[in-house]
Design a protein around this motif. Sequence first.
Motif, short mmCIF file in Angstrom:
data_model
loop_
_atom_site.label_atom_id
_atom_site.label_comp_id
_atom_site.label_asym_id
_atom_site.label_seq_id
_atom_site.Cartn_x
_atom_site.Cartn_y
_atom_site.Cartn_z
N PRO A 8 57.30 36.32 55.90
CA PRO A 8 58.09 35.60 56.34
C PRO A 8 59.06 36.47 56.26
O PRO A 8 58.84 37.65 54.75
N LYS A 9 60.14 37.41 56.96
CA LYS A 9 60.83 38.58 56.15
C LYS A 9 61.58 37.45 55.00
O LYS A 9 62.45 38.74 54.83
N GLU A 10 61.99 36.79 55.04
CA GLU A 10 62.85 35.99 54.05
C GLU A 10 61.71 35.06 53.35
O GLU A 10 61.40 33.94 54.48
N ARG A 11 61.70 34.71 52.17
CA ARG A 11 60.81 33.32 51.60
C ARG A 11 62.11 32.74 50.82
O ARG A 11 63.11 33.28 50.69
N CYS A 12 61.70 31.38 51.60
CA CYS A 12 63.24 30.25 51.18
C CYS A 12 62.71 29.44 50.64
O CYS A 12 61.28 28.75 51.32
N GLU B 178 61.42 30.72 58.89
CA GLU B 178 60.03 30.98 59.53
C GLU B 178 59.55 30.13 58.36
O GLU B 178 59.93 29.97 57.24
N GLN B 180 56.82 29.05 56.08
CA GLN B 180 56.64 29.45 54.68
C GLN B 180 55.85 29.05 53.52
O GLN B 180 54.99 27.63 54.12
#
Lengths: 185, 185
Positions: A8-12, B178, B180
């Motif tokens: 993912p472009k951003e991990r959250c 997105e 994870q």
Amino acid sequence: MEIRTFEPKERCGLVVVITGYGKGKTTSAMGMALRAAGHGMKTCIIQFMKGDLYSGEWDGVKKLGGLVELTATGKGFCGIEGNPYSHAEHRKNAQDAVALAHDKIASGRFDLLILDEINNALHLNLVDLDQVHALLHKRPAPLHLVLTGRDAHPEIIDRADTASEVREIKHAYRKGIEPQPGVDF
Amino acid sequence: MEIRTFEPKERCGLVVVITGYGKGKTTSAMGMALRAAGHGMKTCIIQFMKGDLYSGEWDGVKKLGGLVELTATGKGFCGIEGNPYSHAEHRKNAQDAVALAHDKIASGRFDLLILDEINNALHLNLVDLDQVHALLHKRPAPLHLVLTGRDAHPEIIDRADTASEVREIKHAYRKGIEPQPGVDF
């Protein structure tokens, strides 16, 4: 065929609620621990109301190379026939579990924290709504938090990123089949 | 507090169907593999339509001391945008997966067989209803058989001992988050 790896472009960190009356809530949380271990991520599982009755996941997670820590804090399901403990005793254990969850969050050692049966514990007044909100508030952004158990509180579902209701279509025990190891416990 | 161990009077293999559109079907099956490993039971997982995209469970199950064997037979989800393979190609892979399932049943080496996404594969006409019935018919009584995937066929649900529908209440991707690692794959 080439195997692709998605990143993912951003991990959250996600808040995931798994509720409902069907089979597959704790089981699903255990699957996430297994999946996380595959990624090398560390998981902490705190089981509310469980601890009196052996379940296969206790030994299963031990096989995952030290990546999963599991503590079963309870005295069995509160209100279930034959359970000899008082509500106050169950509540004491659940309160200890909440304190443990705060410690585990504060430790910063985990990528995934599973609070198994906490929804049910809240519904049965073993923990308070404010206490679950406080855990959600304390959660650092990268930490995944999974809350399982029937009767999830609507306010907790509101705060979830992903929430599923596992609905029972049918269950073997209704036709007199006892719980089977590996599937049911 | 003493920890009790439940042993059913009679051990019997269960047919478990996990269907629906929510998160927690494959995840739940992976949890059963973990739980079974805790009991020292052996699991075979055959994934239909998966195989093109890395998922954490592939490495997760490898950590379970050789108790779980996983084969991802597919080319990705049939009909999903961007998937370049024809229906015939997807069907060929699914047919190979059915043959593999027969081999694994015949081997007698497993206590639990997970046919991941087979419900979906049936719905998409990659396998035939008769073929799934044949697998159920061939299953020896002690073998647990778990069939996951959305759109489970009513006749397969009829033959299940336990069936759950995982209903989506909400999902993170609907608000643009997105997938994870550790939670979604």
